[in-house]
Write a protein that holds these residues in place. Structure first.
Motif, PDB file in Angstrom:
ATOM      1  N   VAL A 144      55.638  22.761  47.446  1.00 52.45           N
ATOM      2  CA  VAL A 144      55.318  21.416  47.928  1.00 52.45           C
ATOM      3  C   VAL A 144      56.002  21.159  49.272  1.00 52.45           C
ATOM      4  CG1 VAL A 144      55.614  18.945  47.495  1.00 52.45           C
ATOM      5  CG2 VAL A 144      54.876  20.461  45.639  1.00 52.45           C
ATOM      6  N   ARG A 145      57.272  21.521  49.375  1.00 53.85           N
ATOM      7  CA  ARG A 145      58.003  21.289  50.631  1.00 53.85           C
ATOM      8  C   ARG A 145      57.318  21.991  51.798  1.00 53.85           C
ATOM      9  NH1 ARG A 145      61.327  24.344  53.427  1.00 53.85           N
ATOM     10  NH2 ARG A 145      61.618  25.858  51.736  1.00 53.85           N
ATOM     11  N   GLN A 146      56.954  23.240  51.645  1.00 51.27           N
ATOM     12  CA  GLN A 146      56.338  23.978  52.749  1.00 51.27           C
ATOM     13  C   GLN A 146      54.971  23.415  53.110  1.00 51.27           C
ATOM     14  OE1 GLN A 146      56.455  28.027  51.321  1.00 51.27           O
ATOM     15  NE2 GLN A 146      58.684  28.169  51.561  1.00 51.27           N
ATOM     16  N   ILE A 147      54.191  23.023  52.109  1.00 48.94           N
ATOM     17  CA  ILE A 147      52.879  22.440  52.381  1.00 48.94           C
ATOM     18  C   ILE A 147      53.025  21.115  53.123  1.00 48.94           C
ATOM     19  CG2 ILE A 147      50.935  21.297  51.219  1.00 48.94           C
ATOM     20  CD1 ILE A 147      51.007  23.680  49.220  1.00 48.94           C
ATOM     21  N   VAL A 148      53.983  20.299  52.713  1.00 49.43           N
ATOM     22  CA  VAL A 148      54.207  19.016  53.394  1.00 49.43           C
ATOM     23  C   VAL A 148      54.645  19.241  54.839  1.00 49.43           C
ATOM     24  CG1 VAL A 148      55.713  16.984  53.450  1.00 49.43           C
ATOM     25  CG2 VAL A 148      54.651  17.694  51.300  1.00 49.43           C
ATOM     26  N   GLU A 149      55.480  20.225  55.049  1.00 48.42           N
ATOM     27  CA  GLU A 149      55.969  20.486  56.408  1.00 48.42           C
ATOM     28  C   GLU A 149      54.902  21.124  57.286  1.00 48.42           C
ATOM     29  OE1 GLU A 149      59.526  22.790  55.863  1.00 48.42           O
ATOM     30  OE2 GLU A 149      60.619  21.105  54.938  1.00 48.42           O
ATOM     31  N   ARG A 150      54.087  21.994  56.729  1.00 46.52           N
ATOM     32  CA  ARG A 150      53.108  22.734  57.526  1.00 46.52           C
ATOM     33  C   ARG A 150      51.796  21.997  57.728  1.00 46.52           C
ATOM     34  NH1 ARG A 150      54.314  28.607  54.543  1.00 46.52           N
ATOM     35  NH2 ARG A 150      56.495  28.723  55.260  1.00 46.52           N
ATOM     36  N   GLY A 151      51.474  21.112  56.782  1.00 45.32           N
ATOM     37  CA  GLY A 151      50.179  20.458  56.880  1.00 45.32           C
ATOM     38  C   GLY A 151      50.203  18.960  57.031  1.00 45.32           C
ATOM     39  N   TYR A 152      51.379  18.310  56.798  1.00 44.68           N
ATOM     40  CA  TYR A 152      51.414  16.853  56.770  1.00 44.68           C
ATOM     41  C   TYR A 152      52.585  16.290  57.565  1.00 44.68           C
ATOM     42  CZ  TYR A 152      47.826  17.743  53.391  1.00 44.68           C
ATOM     43  OH  TYR A 152      46.665  18.188  52.796  1.00 44.68           O
ATOM     44  N   HIS A 153      53.114  17.102  58.477  1.00 41.57           N
ATOM     45  CA  HIS A 153      54.104  16.660  59.465  1.00 41.57           C
ATOM     46  C   HIS A 153      55.439  16.234  58.859  1.00 41.57           C
ATOM     47  CE1 HIS A 153      50.880  17.016  62.340  1.00 41.57           C
ATOM     48  NE2 HIS A 153      50.136  16.199  61.615  1.00 41.57           N
ATOM     49  N   GLY A 154      55.798  16.837  57.735  1.00 43.04           N
ATOM     50  CA  GLY A 154      57.134  16.612  57.199  1.00 43.04           C
ATOM     51  C   GLY A 154      58.172  17.326  58.045  1.00 43.04           C
ATOM     52  N   GLY A 155      59.302  16.672  58.239  1.00 45.03           N
ATOM     53  CA  GLY A 155      60.382  17.255  59.016  1.00 45.03           C
ATOM     54  C   GLY A 155      61.406  17.937  58.123  1.00 45.03           C
ATOM     55  N   THR A 156      62.506  18.302  58.723  1.00 45.25           N
ATOM     56  CA  THR A 156      63.549  19.026  57.984  1.00 45.25           C
ATOM     57  C   THR A 156      64.727  18.136  57.598  1.00 45.25           C
ATOM     58  OG1 THR A 156      64.526  19.754  60.078  1.00 45.25           O
ATOM     59  CG2 THR A 156      62.950  21.239  59.026  1.00 45.25           C
ATOM     60  N   ARG A 157      64.657  16.852  57.899  1.00 44.27           N
ATOM     61  CA  ARG A 157      65.644  15.902  57.379  1.00 44.27           C
ATOM     62  C   ARG A 157      65.079  15.354  56.079  1.00 44.27           C
ATOM     63  NH1 ARG A 157      69.109  12.822  61.955  1.00 44.27           N
ATOM     64  NH2 ARG A 157      70.382  12.585  60.069  1.00 44.27           N
ATOM     65  N   ARG A 158      65.804  15.619  54.977  1.00 50.63           N
ATOM     66  CA  ARG A 158      65.260  15.318  53.660  1.00 50.63           C
ATOM     67  C   ARG A 158      66.293  14.601  52.798  1.00 50.63           C
ATOM     68  NH1 ARG A 158      65.233  20.783  54.081  1.00 50.63           N
ATOM     69  NH2 ARG A 158      63.417  21.706  55.146  1.00 50.63           N
ATOM     70  N   ALA A 159      65.784  13.714  51.943  1.00 48.82           N
ATOM     71  CA  ALA A 159      66.583  13.086  50.891  1.00 48.82           C
ATOM     72  C   ALA A 159      65.771  13.141  49.612  1.00 48.82           C
ATOM     73  CB  ALA A 159      66.938  11.649  51.248  1.00 48.82           C
ATOM     74  N   ILE A 160      66.458  13.012  48.479  1.00 52.37           N
ATOM     75  CA  ILE A 160      65.774  13.110  47.189  1.00 52.37           C
ATOM     76  C   ILE A 160      66.378  12.093  46.232  1.00 52.37           C
ATOM     77  CG2 ILE A 160      67.325  14.951  46.373  1.00 52.37           C
ATOM     78  CD1 ILE A 160      64.795  16.178  44.989  1.00 52.37           C
ATOM     79  N   ALA A 161      65.503  11.439  45.467  1.00 52.47           N
ATOM     80  CA  ALA A 161      65.944  10.438  44.488  1.00 52.47           C
ATOM     81  C   ALA A 161      65.043  10.520  43.279  1.00 52.47           C
ATOM     82  CB  ALA A 161      65.899   9.033  45.092  1.00 52.47           C
ATOM     83  N   GLY A 162      65.593  10.162  42.115  1.00 55.79           N
ATOM     84  CA  GLY A 162      64.778  10.198  40.910  1.00 55.79           C
ATOM     85  C   GLY A 162      65.346   9.315  39.829  1.00 55.79           C
ATOM     86  N   LEU A 163      64.509   9.018  38.855  1.00 50.68           N
ATOM     87  CA  LEU A 163      64.900   8.177  37.734  1.00 50.68           C
ATOM     88  C   LEU A 163      64.924   8.986  36.448  1.00 50.68           C
ATOM     89  CD1 LEU A 163      62.223   7.282  35.750  1.00 50.68           C
ATOM     90  CD2 LEU A 163      61.494   6.487  38.005  1.00 50.68           C
ATOM     91  N   SER A 164      65.859   8.660  35.557  1.00 49.37           N
ATOM     92  CA  SER A 164      65.970   9.307  34.258  1.00 49.37           C
ATOM     93  C   SER A 164      66.085  10.824  34.453  1.00 49.37           C
ATOM     94  CB  SER A 164      64.776   8.914  33.377  1.00 49.37           C
ATOM     95  OG  SER A 164      64.994   9.274  32.026  1.00 49.37           O
ATOM     96  N   ILE A 165      65.188  11.615  33.869  1.00 48.77           N
ATOM     97  CA  ILE A 165      65.237  13.055  34.069  1.00 48.77           C
ATOM     98  C   ILE A 165      65.023  13.400  35.541  1.00 48.77           C
ATOM     99  CG2 ILE A 165      63.997  15.206  33.579  1.00 48.77           C
ATOM    100  CD1 ILE A 165      65.997  14.349  31.441  1.00 48.77           C
TER     101      ILE A 165
END
Length: 322
Positions: A144-165
């Motif tokens: 997912v990360r590579q597809i987002v970066e290569r096809g949807y202009h995602g950069g290399t500054r990243r954060a991650i958050a989640g709920l419960s599991i």
């Protein structure tokens, strides 16, 4: 040039009330690829990804920044938002149950909301060593990360958050892939999976999702404790040093965002796991922003509030205004 023309076509289609459903030529290193791209509106696109790591297809919803289509050469900081167990709407849950789209409308972040299945646990399943699938870790952090970066202009500054599991997943990915995420946030999560009672809590989650052979996950928590430990953020706090960290949790009692008389048994367990984790962070001299807010249940109103409250921590790591 192709990317520019594609985005212009999307804008035209959306303006005319038509959505685009097509494949994308973007490919990850292991061959994962988008087999269907469906634009729901000018900022929301669903991707169906043919995933070697999962051995099947997996869905992802992206919420792109407001200026995404008009700035086709720009890359954007990426925020991964992970959902919890057993949610029927799956990867769509953050978008359906919170105001994340409106909240990020004036924020220059590309929001990535991937499926974790009914209870994928954000991990590569052990399966007695007989199979490496599903490998949710590789699906999320590589494909997912590579597809987002290569096809949807995602950069290399990243954060991650989640709920419960998903809160567990955020911290697990943060320590297992040092340097990939500059910030991690857990809302009502279980960052200490070996805290007394939490393995049984996890077994219950798997059973709720229809997965009754819990040994396929990481084996038995006693006999196979080294495998559990290798996936447990609590046992790897030193690998989180230098990241911006945020944890929040209620105590399961009726809170200000609950109907009268509401309570649950999940939130107290999450609180015990989270407190043990933040105690260890403190002992190690690793800073974290912590919000144990007292009354409040294991439910979406509190997770929406937590996303808002944690934004300064996430934004700072993404290089965005708080």
């Amino acid at each position: 040039m192709r990317a520019t023309l594609l985005m212009l076509a999307v804008v035209v289609l959306l303006a005319s009330g038509v959505t685009a459903a097509q494949a994308s030529p973007v490919v990850a290193d292991d061959g994962a690829k988008v087999v269907q791209e469906t634009w729901l509106d000018a900022r929301t696109v669903d991707l169906k990804i043919d995933s070697p790591a999962l051995g099947t297809t997996g869905m992802v919803r992206l919420i792109v920044p407001s200026g995404w289509a008009s700035q086709p050469t720009r890359t954007w900081p990426v925020l991964f938002l992970l959902h919890g167990c057993c949610e029927p709407v799956d990867y769509r849950s953050w978008d359906q149950f919170t105001d994340v789209k409106a909240f990020t409308a004036n924020k220059d972040a590309l929001v990535v909301m991937p499926t974790d299945g009914p209870a994928g646990m954000y991990t590569k399943w052990w399966n007695f060593g007989l199979s490496s699938k599903p490998d949710w870790d590789t699906f999320h952090t590589a494909e997912v990360r590579q597809i987002v970066e290569r096809g949807y202009h995602g950069g290399t500054r990243r954060a991650i958050a989640g709920l419960s599991i998903g809160g567990y997943g955020a911290f697990a990915y943060a320590f297992q892939h040092k340097g990939m995420f500059a910030a991690a946030a857990s809302y009502s999560g279980v960052p200490n999976t070996l805290y007394p009672g939490i393995p049984v809590w996890i077994i219950g989650i798997l059973a709720r999702a229809g997965i009754f052979n819990y040994l396929n996950l990481w084996g038995d928590s006693f006999g196979m404790q080294p495998i559990w430990s290798s996936h447990n953020p609590y046992d790897h706090v030193q690998d989180l040093r230098g990241m911006a960290l945020y944890l929040s949790c209620g105590n399961g009692q009726t809170g200000p965002l609950d109907p009268p008389g509401q309570s649950d048994i999940l939130e107290p367990s999450a609180l015990l796991s989270s407190r043990s984790f933040t105690d260890k962070l403190q002992q190690a001299g690793i800073p974290a922003t912590v919000d144990y807010y007292g009354p409040g249940t294991h439910s979406w109103p509190y997770w929406q509030r937590a996303l808002h409250n944690s934004w300064p921590v996430l934004a700072g790591a993404l290089g965005l205004p708080a």
